[in-house]
Scaffold this motif. Structure first.
Motif, PDB file in Angstrom:
ATOM      1  N   ASP A   6     -26.882  -7.983 -38.566  1.00 50.67           N
ATOM      2  CA  ASP A   6     -28.146  -7.309 -38.830  1.00 50.67           C
ATOM      3  C   ASP A   6     -29.273  -8.307 -38.598  1.00 50.67           C
ATOM      4  OD1 ASP A   6     -27.357  -4.599 -39.990  1.00 50.67           O
ATOM      5  OD2 ASP A   6     -26.210  -5.959 -41.259  1.00 50.67           O
ATOM      6  N   ALA A   7     -30.404  -7.815 -38.091  1.00 45.39           N
ATOM      7  CA  ALA A   7     -31.552  -8.673 -37.822  1.00 45.39           C
ATOM      8  C   ALA A   7     -32.833  -7.930 -38.153  1.00 45.39           C
ATOM      9  CB  ALA A   7     -31.567  -9.098 -36.352  1.00 45.39           C
ATOM     10  N   VAL A   8     -33.773  -8.628 -38.789  1.00 46.08           N
ATOM     11  CA  VAL A   8     -35.072  -8.059 -39.144  1.00 46.08           C
ATOM     12  C   VAL A   8     -36.156  -8.948 -38.558  1.00 46.08           C
ATOM     13  CG1 VAL A   8     -36.637  -7.417 -41.009  1.00 46.08           C
ATOM     14  CG2 VAL A   8     -34.185  -7.041 -41.263  1.00 46.08           C
ATOM     15  N   ASP A   9     -37.107  -8.333 -37.874  1.00 43.75           N
ATOM     16  CA  ASP A   9     -38.218  -9.060 -37.274  1.00 43.75           C
ATOM     17  C   ASP A   9     -38.982  -9.815 -38.360  1.00 43.75           C
ATOM     18  OD1 ASP A   9     -40.450  -9.945 -35.922  1.00 43.75           O
ATOM     19  OD2 ASP A   9     -40.846  -8.038 -34.924  1.00 43.75           O
ATOM     20  N   PRO A  10     -39.159 -11.156 -38.244  1.00 43.85           N
ATOM     21  CA  PRO A  10     -39.899 -11.910 -39.272  1.00 43.85           C
ATOM     22  C   PRO A  10     -41.367 -11.506 -39.343  1.00 43.85           C
ATOM     23  CG  PRO A  10     -39.408 -13.301 -37.377  1.00 43.85           C
ATOM     24  CD  PRO A  10     -38.636 -12.035 -37.187  1.00 43.85           C
ATOM     25  N   TRP A  11     -41.882 -10.832 -38.311  1.00 39.46           N
ATOM     26  CA  TRP A  11     -43.265 -10.360 -38.319  1.00 39.46           C
ATOM     27  C   TRP A  11     -43.337  -8.864 -38.667  1.00 39.46           C
ATOM     28  CZ3 TRP A  11     -41.563 -13.905 -34.668  1.00 39.46           C
ATOM     29  CH2 TRP A  11     -42.162 -15.150 -34.714  1.00 39.46           C
ATOM     30  N   LEU A  12     -42.349  -8.366 -39.366  1.00 39.62           N
ATOM     31  CA  LEU A  12     -42.346  -6.969 -39.794  1.00 39.62           C
ATOM     32  C   LEU A  12     -43.581  -6.700 -40.662  1.00 39.62           C
ATOM     33  CD1 LEU A  12     -40.153  -4.719 -39.325  1.00 39.62           C
ATOM     34  CD2 LEU A  12     -39.512  -5.067 -41.706  1.00 39.62           C
ATOM     35  N   ARG A  13     -44.245  -5.585 -40.420  1.00 43.59           N
ATOM     36  CA  ARG A  13     -45.469  -5.280 -41.160  1.00 43.59           C
ATOM     37  C   ARG A  13     -45.439  -3.836 -41.652  1.00 43.59           C
ATOM     38  NH1 ARG A  13     -46.949  -4.529 -35.737  1.00 43.59           N
ATOM     39  NH2 ARG A  13     -48.215  -2.657 -35.339  1.00 43.59           N
ATOM     40  N   ASP A  14     -46.363  -3.530 -42.562  1.00 42.13           N
ATOM     41  CA  ASP A  14     -46.470  -2.163 -43.061  1.00 42.13           C
ATOM     42  C   ASP A  14     -46.991  -1.238 -41.966  1.00 42.13           C
ATOM     43  OD1 ASP A  14     -45.614  -2.840 -45.582  1.00 42.13           O
ATOM     44  OD2 ASP A  14     -47.627  -3.233 -46.340  1.00 42.13           O
ATOM     45  N   ALA A  15     -46.554   0.001 -42.010  1.00 42.67           N
ATOM     46  CA  ALA A  15     -47.029   0.992 -41.049  1.00 42.67           C
ATOM     47  C   ALA A  15     -48.461   1.405 -41.372  1.00 42.67           C
ATOM     48  CB  ALA A  15     -46.117   2.207 -41.073  1.00 42.67           C
ATOM     49  N   THR A  16     -49.151   1.886 -40.362  1.00 36.65           N
ATOM     50  CA  THR A  16     -50.529   2.377 -40.504  1.00 36.65           C
ATOM     51  C   THR A  16     -50.584   3.833 -40.064  1.00 36.65           C
ATOM     52  OG1 THR A  16     -51.438   0.173 -40.051  1.00 36.65           O
ATOM     53  CG2 THR A  16     -52.930   2.042 -39.817  1.00 36.65           C
ATOM     54  N   LEU A  17     -51.251   4.658 -40.849  1.00 42.25           N
ATOM     55  CA  LEU A  17     -51.374   6.080 -40.536  1.00 42.25           C
ATOM     56  C   LEU A  17     -52.844   6.481 -40.565  1.00 42.25           C
ATOM     57  CD1 LEU A  17     -49.977   8.824 -40.007  1.00 42.25           C
ATOM     58  CD2 LEU A  17     -49.998   9.183 -42.484  1.00 42.25           C
ATOM     59  N   HIS A  18     -53.324   7.070 -39.489  1.00 49.46           N
ATOM     60  CA  HIS A  18     -54.678   7.610 -39.415  1.00 49.46           C
ATOM     61  C   HIS A  18     -54.585   9.131 -39.370  1.00 49.46           C
ATOM     62  CE1 HIS A  18     -55.190   3.497 -37.745  1.00 49.46           C
ATOM     63  NE2 HIS A  18     -56.347   3.555 -38.369  1.00 49.46           N
ATOM     64  N   GLN A  19     -55.421   9.787 -40.169  1.00 51.48           N
ATOM     65  CA  GLN A  19     -55.433  11.250 -40.229  1.00 51.48           C
ATOM     66  C   GLN A  19     -56.851  11.755 -40.047  1.00 51.48           C
ATOM     67  OE1 GLN A  19     -53.653  11.557 -44.221  1.00 51.48           O
ATOM     68  NE2 GLN A  19     -51.841  12.459 -43.277  1.00 51.48           N
ATOM     69  N   TRP A  20     -57.001  12.911 -39.413  1.00 46.23           N
ATOM     70  CA  TRP A  20     -58.310  13.509 -39.228  1.00 46.23           C
ATOM     71  C   TRP A  20     -58.168  15.025 -39.164  1.00 46.23           C
ATOM     72  CZ3 TRP A  20     -55.762  10.337 -35.842  1.00 46.23           C
ATOM     73  CH2 TRP A  20     -55.222  10.928 -34.688  1.00 46.23           C
ATOM     74  N   ASN A  21     -59.252  15.703 -39.508  1.00 48.00           N
ATOM     75  CA  ASN A  21     -59.246  17.167 -39.440  1.00 48.00           C
ATOM     76  C   ASN A  21     -60.669  17.690 -39.335  1.00 48.00           C
ATOM     77  OD1 ASN A  21     -60.221  18.239 -42.267  1.00 48.00           O
ATOM     78  ND2 ASN A  21     -58.868  16.500 -42.683  1.00 48.00           N
ATOM     79  N   PHE A  22     -60.799  18.866 -38.786  1.00 48.74           N
ATOM     80  CA  PHE A  22     -62.082  19.560 -38.679  1.00 48.74           C
ATOM     81  C   PHE A  22     -61.808  21.034 -38.902  1.00 48.74           C
ATOM     82  CE2 PHE A  22     -65.164  22.033 -36.210  1.00 48.74           C
ATOM     83  CZ  PHE A  22     -66.351  21.560 -36.759  1.00 48.74           C
ATOM     84  N   THR A  23     -62.491  21.639 -39.866  1.00 51.25           N
ATOM     85  CA  THR A  23     -62.212  23.018 -40.263  1.00 51.25           C
ATOM     86  C   THR A  23     -63.503  23.816 -40.373  1.00 51.25           C
ATOM     87  OG1 THR A  23     -60.290  22.262 -41.530  1.00 51.25           O
ATOM     88  CG2 THR A  23     -61.093  24.477 -41.986  1.00 51.25           C
ATOM     89  N   VAL A  24     -63.470  25.061 -39.924  1.00 53.95           N
ATOM     90  CA  VAL A  24     -64.582  25.994 -40.116  1.00 53.95           C
ATOM     91  C   VAL A  24     -64.063  27.168 -40.941  1.00 53.95           C
ATOM     92  CG1 VAL A  24     -65.811  25.351 -38.020  1.00 53.95           C
ATOM     93  CG2 VAL A  24     -64.080  27.141 -37.921  1.00 53.95           C
ATOM     94  N   GLN A  25     -64.965  27.765 -41.723  1.00 54.66           N
ATOM     95  CA  GLN A  25     -64.576  28.837 -42.639  1.00 54.66           C
ATOM     96  C   GLN A  25     -65.609  29.942 -42.563  1.00 54.66           C
ATOM     97  OE1 GLN A  25     -64.467  28.362 -47.166  1.00 54.66           O
ATOM     98  NE2 GLN A  25     -62.339  27.955 -46.604  1.00 54.66           N
ATOM     99  N   LYS A  26     -65.140  31.203 -42.650  1.00 54.60           N
ATOM    100  CA  LYS A  26     -66.033  32.348 -42.511  1.00 54.60           C
ATOM    101  C   LYS A  26     -65.554  33.488 -43.401  1.00 54.60           C
ATOM    102  CE  LYS A  26     -68.836  35.300 -40.143  1.00 54.60           C
ATOM    103  NZ  LYS A  26     -70.286  35.243 -40.308  1.00 54.60           N
ATOM    104  N   MET A  27     -66.490  34.096 -44.126  1.00 52.21           N
ATOM    105  CA  MET A  27     -66.195  35.289 -44.910  1.00 52.21           C
ATOM    106  C   MET A  27     -66.363  36.506 -44.008  1.00 52.21           C
ATOM    107  SD  MET A  27     -65.315  36.316 -48.014  1.00 52.21           S
ATOM    108  CE  MET A  27     -65.926  35.131 -49.231  1.00 52.21           C
ATOM    109  N   LEU A  28     -65.294  37.307 -43.872  1.00 52.41           N
ATOM    110  CA  LEU A  28     -65.313  38.466 -42.989  1.00 52.41           C
ATOM    111  C   LEU A  28     -65.666  39.735 -43.769  1.00 52.41           C
ATOM    112  CD1 LEU A  28     -62.061  37.724 -40.934  1.00 52.41           C
ATOM    113  CD2 LEU A  28     -64.429  37.103 -40.394  1.00 52.41           C
ATOM    114  N   PRO A  29     -66.041  40.811 -43.062  1.00 52.98           N
ATOM    115  CA  PRO A  29     -66.310  42.077 -43.744  1.00 52.98           C
ATOM    116  C   PRO A  29     -65.096  42.540 -44.532  1.00 52.98           C
ATOM    117  CG  PRO A  29     -67.108  42.151 -41.485  1.00 52.98           C
ATOM    118  CD  PRO A  29     -66.346  40.880 -41.620  1.00 52.98           C
ATOM    119  N   GLY A  30     -65.340  43.034 -45.744  1.00 56.93           N
ATOM    120  CA  GLY A  30     -64.249  43.430 -46.622  1.00 56.93           C
ATOM    121  C   GLY A  30     -63.770  42.298 -47.508  1.00 56.93           C
ATOM    122  N   GLN A  31     -64.467  41.150 -47.451  1.00 59.35           N
ATOM    123  CA  GLN A  31     -64.237  39.994 -48.306  1.00 59.35           C
ATOM    124  C   GLN A  31     -63.039  39.105 -47.954  1.00 59.35           C
ATOM    125  OE1 GLN A  31     -66.659  39.167 -50.586  1.00 59.35           O
ATOM    126  NE2 GLN A  31     -67.636  40.898 -49.582  1.00 59.35           N
TER     127      GLN A  31
END
Length: 289
Positions: A6-31
């Motif tokens: 077994d071998a592990v990279d001596p420069w092993l590092r934590d993972a990085t996660l980037h998240q993004w979102n864009f949302t629009v919302q609308k009330m339609l007839p009949g609520q």
């Protein structure tokens, strides 16, 4: 070709996660409320596992005169070296929509649809039940490892609804009003395409070249609350899971060298927890005070 290691990279590092979102919302007839959005993410520095002692140049095992595998490994005297490095990547992009109608005239529902794509260089997942960690095939060509992730579900639609039945709520007969009035019914519909999967063989196809069968399911429930004291209330519930008892095929055999099972579906278990598709009926009562 005697030892594993077994071998592990001596420069092993934590993972990085980037998240993004864009949302629009609308009330339609009949609520009813409608919203739509784009949701995405990208992961880098993910830990991946690979054979650190595999031959540099992949060859067809049927090549005439091919030297034994042990002689073609870079580190002689060792067979497989299970190595780990933080060089994996993942990506996710989706269009997510939702339509919701809050309680009005005794009826409510919420429906959602997602169109998505998930990719990665390696997978750690519970698809099929249990924990599954898939190693990369060619560490010398990591770009070729990018493919659909095991949890890549392209299409998913779900609809949950509830309705207070108006019948017998004001019936003149007390017995009919107590036993038949005041019931609520609800249902959940789930439709989705299948998970991605590997066929377990070397070649020039993507790492996860196929998608397994999808899911089609409806659950149904009916419940009624009975109040017989200001401090006590009883709820009766009648539930049916997999209402129409529809078979949702499981994963087929994915090993090409096994022709008797390759491509053959022998179960209806697939997905986290590996739940089967048989109909289940439950009747229960709950006392609240």
């Amino acid at each position: 070709n005697v030892f594993n290691a077994d071998a592990v990279d001596p420069w092993l590092r934590d993972a990085t996660l980037h998240q993004w979102n864009f949302t629009v919302q609308k009330m339609l007839p009949g609520q009813p409320l409608f919203d739509a959005g784009y949701v995405g993410s990208r992961g880098t520095g993910l830990g991946i596992s690979f054979d650190g002692n595999r031959p540099v140049q992949p060859v067809d095992p049927a090549t005439p005169g091919l030297a034994p595998l042990g002689e073609r490994r870079p580190f002689k005297g060792y067979s497989q070296i299970r190595a780990t490095r933080s060089i994996g990547v993942s990506g996710y992009g989706s269009l997510q929509t939702r339509l919701e109608r809050r309680m009005g005239a005794g009826f409510t529902f919420i429906g959602s649809y997602t169109l998505a794509r998930a990719t990665s260089t390696m997978d750690q997942t519970t698809v099929g039940g249990g924990f599954y960690s898939a190693a990369v095939q060619d560490i010398y060509n990591l770009a070729a490892e990018v493919s659909s992730s095991a949890y890549d579900i392209r299409h998913r639609f779900s609809l949950a609804s509830a309705y207070h039945l108006p019948f017998f709520s004001r019936a003149g007969q007390p017995l009919a009003r107590i036993l038949l009035g005041g019931w609520q019914i609800s249902a959940i519909l789930t439709l989705q395409t299948g998970f991605a999967a590997s066929v377990g063989a070397w070649g020039n196809a993507p790492r996860m070249p196929i998608h397994l069968p999808g899911l089609n399911n409806i659950d149904f429930a009916a419940n009624r609350n009975f109040r017989f004291h200001e401090r006590f209330q009883t709820q009766l519930r009648f539930e049916i899971f997999h209402l129409f008892n529809r078979v949702n095929p499981g994963a087929p055999g994915l090993n090409p060298p096994a022709p008797n099972t390759f491509g053959v579906i022998t179960s209806n278990s697939q997905g986290p927890g590996a739940m089967g598709g048989q109909r289940i009926i439950q009747i229960g009562a709950k006392l609240q005070f």
